[in-house]
Design an enzyme around this catalytic site. Structure first.
Site, PDB file in Angstrom:
ATOM      1  N   SER A 282     -44.662 -96.779 -20.321  1.00 20.88           N
ATOM      2  CA  SER A 282     -43.742 -97.575 -19.494  1.00 20.88           C
ATOM      3  C   SER A 282     -42.374 -97.563 -20.141  1.00 20.88           C
ATOM      4  O   SER A 282     -42.193 -98.067 -21.257  1.00 20.88           O
ATOM      5  CB  SER A 282     -44.241 -99.005 -19.377  1.00 20.88           C
TER       6      SER A 282
ATOM      7  N   HIS B 172     -44.311 -94.129 -16.345  1.00 12.43           N
ATOM      8  CA  HIS B 172     -44.414 -95.380 -15.598  1.00 12.43           C
ATOM      9  C   HIS B 172     -43.041 -96.070 -15.557  1.00 12.43           C
ATOM     10  O   HIS B 172     -42.438 -96.349 -16.597  1.00 12.43           O
ATOM     11  CB  HIS B 172     -45.446 -96.277 -16.280  1.00 12.43           C
TER      12      HIS B 172
ATOM     13  N   ASP C 101     -40.949 -99.306 -14.255  1.00 10.00           N
ATOM     14  CA  ASP C 101     -41.079-100.693 -13.802  1.00 10.00           C
ATOM     15  C   ASP C 101     -39.811-101.159 -13.102  1.00 10.00           C
ATOM     16  O   ASP C 101     -38.756-101.268 -13.727  1.00 10.00           O
ATOM     17  CB  ASP C 101     -41.366-101.606 -15.002  1.00 10.00           C
TER      18      ASP C 101
ATOM     19  N   MET D  96     -37.988-104.172 -11.206  1.00 11.42           N
ATOM     20  CA  MET D  96     -38.074-105.641 -11.088  1.00 11.42           C
ATOM     21  C   MET D  96     -36.824-106.189 -10.423  1.00 11.42           C
ATOM     22  O   MET D  96     -35.720-105.697 -10.676  1.00 11.42           O
ATOM     23  CB  MET D  96     -38.221-106.260 -12.473  1.00 11.42           C
TER      24      MET D  96
ATOM     25  N   HIS E 285     -43.706 -98.460 -10.268  1.00  7.93           N
ATOM     26  CA  HIS E 285     -44.357 -99.761 -10.083  1.00  7.93           C
ATOM     27  C   HIS E 285     -43.313-100.740  -9.561  1.00  7.93           C
ATOM     28  O   HIS E 285     -42.456-101.205 -10.313  1.00  7.93           O
ATOM     29  CB  HIS E 285     -44.934-100.197 -11.450  1.00  7.93           C
TER      30      HIS E 285
ATOM     31  N   MET F  64     -42.096-104.148  -8.527  1.00  6.35           N
ATOM     32  CA  MET F  64     -42.328-105.596  -8.602  1.00  6.35           C
ATOM     33  C   MET F  64     -41.183-106.243  -7.851  1.00  6.35           C
ATOM     34  O   MET F  64     -40.324-106.929  -8.428  1.00  6.35           O
ATOM     35  CB  MET F  64     -42.385-106.028 -10.074  1.00  6.35           C
TER      36      MET F  64
ATOM     37  N   MET G  99     -53.059-105.613 -13.199  1.00  5.58           N
ATOM     38  CA  MET G  99     -52.133-106.179 -14.177  1.00  5.58           C
ATOM     39  C   MET G  99     -52.927-106.987 -15.208  1.00  5.58           C
ATOM     40  O   MET G  99     -53.613-107.943 -14.863  1.00  5.58           O
ATOM     41  CB  MET G  99     -51.129-107.117 -13.499  1.00  5.58           C
TER      42      MET G  99
ATOM     43  N   GLY H  96     -43.451-108.871 -15.472  1.00  4.44           N
ATOM     44  CA  GLY H  96     -42.087-109.323 -15.722  1.00  4.44           C
ATOM     45  C   GLY H  96     -41.532-108.854 -17.059  1.00  4.44           C
ATOM     46  O   GLY H  96     -40.352-108.579 -17.169  1.00  4.44           O
ATOM     47  N   PHE H  97     -42.400-108.741 -18.046  1.00  6.20           N
ATOM     48  CA  PHE H  97     -41.915-108.421 -19.383  1.00  6.20           C
ATOM     49  C   PHE H  97     -42.888-107.526 -20.137  1.00  6.20           C
ATOM     50  O   PHE H  97     -44.104-107.606 -19.915  1.00  6.20           O
ATOM     51  CB  PHE H  97     -41.720-109.718 -20.197  1.00  6.20           C
ATOM     52  N   GLY H  98     -42.345-106.731 -21.033  1.00  4.33           N
ATOM     53  CA  GLY H  98     -43.178-105.966 -21.947  1.00  4.33           C
ATOM     54  C   GLY H  98     -43.579-106.840 -23.123  1.00  4.33           C
ATOM     55  O   GLY H  98     -43.066-107.957 -23.281  1.00  4.33           O
ATOM     56  N   GLY H  99     -44.508-106.355 -23.907  1.00  4.06           N
ATOM     57  CA  GLY H  99     -44.847-107.013 -25.160  1.00  4.06           C
ATOM     58  C   GLY H  99     -45.689-108.270 -25.065  1.00  4.06           C
ATOM     59  O   GLY H  99     -45.776-109.032 -26.022  1.00  4.06           O
TER      60      GLY H  99
ATOM     61  N   ASP I  67     -52.329-102.189 -16.759  1.00  9.37           N
ATOM     62  CA  ASP I  67     -50.937-102.319 -17.219  1.00  9.37           C
ATOM     63  C   ASP I  67     -50.714-103.684 -17.852  1.00  9.37           C
ATOM     64  O   ASP I  67     -50.861-104.725 -17.196  1.00  9.37           O
ATOM     65  CB  ASP I  67     -50.032-102.137 -15.982  1.00  9.37           C
TER      66      ASP I  67
ATOM     67  N   GLY J 182     -50.028-105.101 -22.197  1.00 13.09           N
ATOM     68  CA  GLY J 182     -50.665-105.425 -23.470  1.00 13.09           C
ATOM     69  C   GLY J 182     -51.663-104.379 -23.968  1.00 13.09           C
ATOM     70  O   GLY J 182     -52.518-104.693 -24.796  1.00 13.09           O
TER      71      GLY J 182
ATOM     72  N   GLY K 133     -46.246 -99.772 -22.828  1.00 16.35           N
ATOM     73  CA  GLY K 133     -44.813 -99.849 -23.073  1.00 16.35           C
ATOM     74  C   GLY K 133     -44.543 -99.979 -24.551  1.00 16.35           C
ATOM     75  O   GLY K 133     -44.246 -99.001 -25.243  1.00 16.35           O
ATOM     76  N   SER K 134     -44.702-101.199 -25.062  1.00 16.93           N
ATOM     77  CA  SER K 134     -44.333-101.431 -26.459  1.00 16.93           C
ATOM     78  C   SER K 134     -45.183-100.632 -27.435  1.00 16.93           C
ATOM     79  O   SER K 134     -44.674-100.174 -28.457  1.00 16.93           O
ATOM     80  CB  SER K 134     -44.356-102.926 -26.778  1.00 16.93           C
TER      81      SER K 134
HETATM   82  C1  DX5 Z   1     -44.939-105.610 -17.041  1.00 20.92           C
HETATM   83  C2  DX5 Z   1     -44.827-104.136 -16.716  1.00 20.92           C
HETATM   84  C3  DX5 Z   1     -45.486-103.274 -17.708  1.00 20.92           C
HETATM   85  C4  DX5 Z   1     -44.914-103.389 -19.095  1.00 20.92           C
HETATM   86  C5  DX5 Z   1     -45.986-103.106 -20.070  1.00 20.92           C
HETATM   87  O1  DX5 Z   1     -44.484-106.341 -15.970  1.00 20.92           O
HETATM   88  O2  DX5 Z   1     -45.410-103.855 -15.456  1.00 20.92           O
HETATM   89  O3  DX5 Z   1     -45.511-101.913 -17.283  1.00 20.92           O
HETATM   90  O4  DX5 Z   1     -43.849-102.529 -19.328  1.00 20.92           O
HETATM   91  O5  DX5 Z   1     -45.478-103.326 -21.360  1.00 20.92           O
HETATM   92  P1  DX5 Z   1     -46.461-103.569 -22.583  1.00 20.92           P
HETATM   93  O6  DX5 Z   1     -47.296-102.333 -22.725  1.00 20.92           O
HETATM   94  O7  DX5 Z   1     -45.517-103.772 -23.712  1.00 20.92           O
HETATM   95  O8  DX5 Z   1     -47.291-104.784 -22.262  1.00 20.92           O
HETATM   96 ZN    ZN Z   2     -45.749-101.690 -14.852  1.00 17.46          ZN
END
Ligand code: DX5
Ligand code: ZN
Length: 215
Positions: free
Chosen positions: A10, A35, A37, A39, A68, A70, A139, A144-147, A175, A177, A197-198
């Site tokens: 991501s 991927h 994202d 938003m 993706h 959102m 999900m 909304g956020f990574g990490g 997707d 964590g 992502g992270s």
């Molecule tokens: C969250 C995104 C994910 C996100 C995953 O809303 O849809 O794709 O980037 O990031 P990690 O892998 O850090 O949870």
């Molecule tokens: Zn995503």
């Protein structure tokens, strides 16, 4: 599309000031999907990028652009994301009133159609659209956020959806964590696409991170 495990980094956790370079790096590191994202600050409490960036990234990779969305509403924008070069367009079941119509609209644009479910949304919403789907995205965090931390409650949902898919050719993607430590939990339950992502972008060696997820 289903089959052996695919890794979908991501780009939300990439350096946005050098996205083309970041995408080429994960492409060369062995990622199957990229991927993206999207938003809107309305469906989710964060704002990222739009179709213009997808169009620019398209020139940097021939891998599958897994977009993706959102965003709510989603219907007015799927055409622009298709035009920009997305391969898969995934919408949220919670972001459209007429899921069947929205999925058909994506397929009518010649794209693969995906549906994503927030953690609280039961898999039963998929029951009558299974034949209009190319990908189901579970999900494992609130979008909304990574990490964020992986929600283990979603493993059972993956297992149930895998049964619903049966012998259909539908990707089952997870997707949020995802790290090397919980990737196996997801694939054992039936997921065949892992978004990360992270855990990919935080380290220096993207290929090593991608390989670690695959194992
Ligand atoms: C969250 C995104 C994910 C996100 C995953 O809303 O849809 O794709 O980037 O990031 P990690 O892998 O850090 O949870
Ligand atoms: Zn995503």
């Amino acid at each position: 599309m289903a089959g052996s495990v695919k890794i979908a980094p991501s780009i939300l956790s990439a350096d946005f000031a050098k996205l083309g370079e970041e995408v080429r790096a994960v492409d060369q590191g062995g990622a199957e999907y990229i991927h993206v994202d999207v938003m809107d600050g309305h469906f989710v409490p964060n704002i990222t990028i739009g179709p213009g960036v997808v169009g620019s990234l398209r020139k940097h990779t021939e891998k599958v652009l897994d977009v993706h969305l959102m965003i709510e509403p989603c219907d007015p924008f799927v055409g622009q994301f298709a035009e920009a070069g997305s391969d898969i367009i995934t919408i949220h079941a919670e972001a459209t009133k007429h899921l069947d119509r929205s999925l058909q609209a994506i397929r009518d644009l010649g794209k693969k159609a995906g549906v994503s479910l927030n953690p609280h949304t039961p898999e039963t919403v998929l029951e009558y659209v299974m034949d209009k789907l190319d990908l189901i995205l579970v999900m494992s965090v609130n979008p909304g956020f990574g990490g964020q931390s992986f929600l283990e409650s979603q493993v059972e949902k993956i297992r149930r959806i895998k049964k619903m898919i049966g012998d259909r050719n539908i990707d089952l993607e997870v997707d949020g964590g995802i790290k090397a430590e919980n990737a196996g939990l997801c694939t054992e339950a039936g997921a065949n696409v892992l978004v990360a992502g992270s855990s990919v972008f935080k380290g220096a060696d993207y290929k090593q991170a991608i390989d670690a997820l695959r194992k």
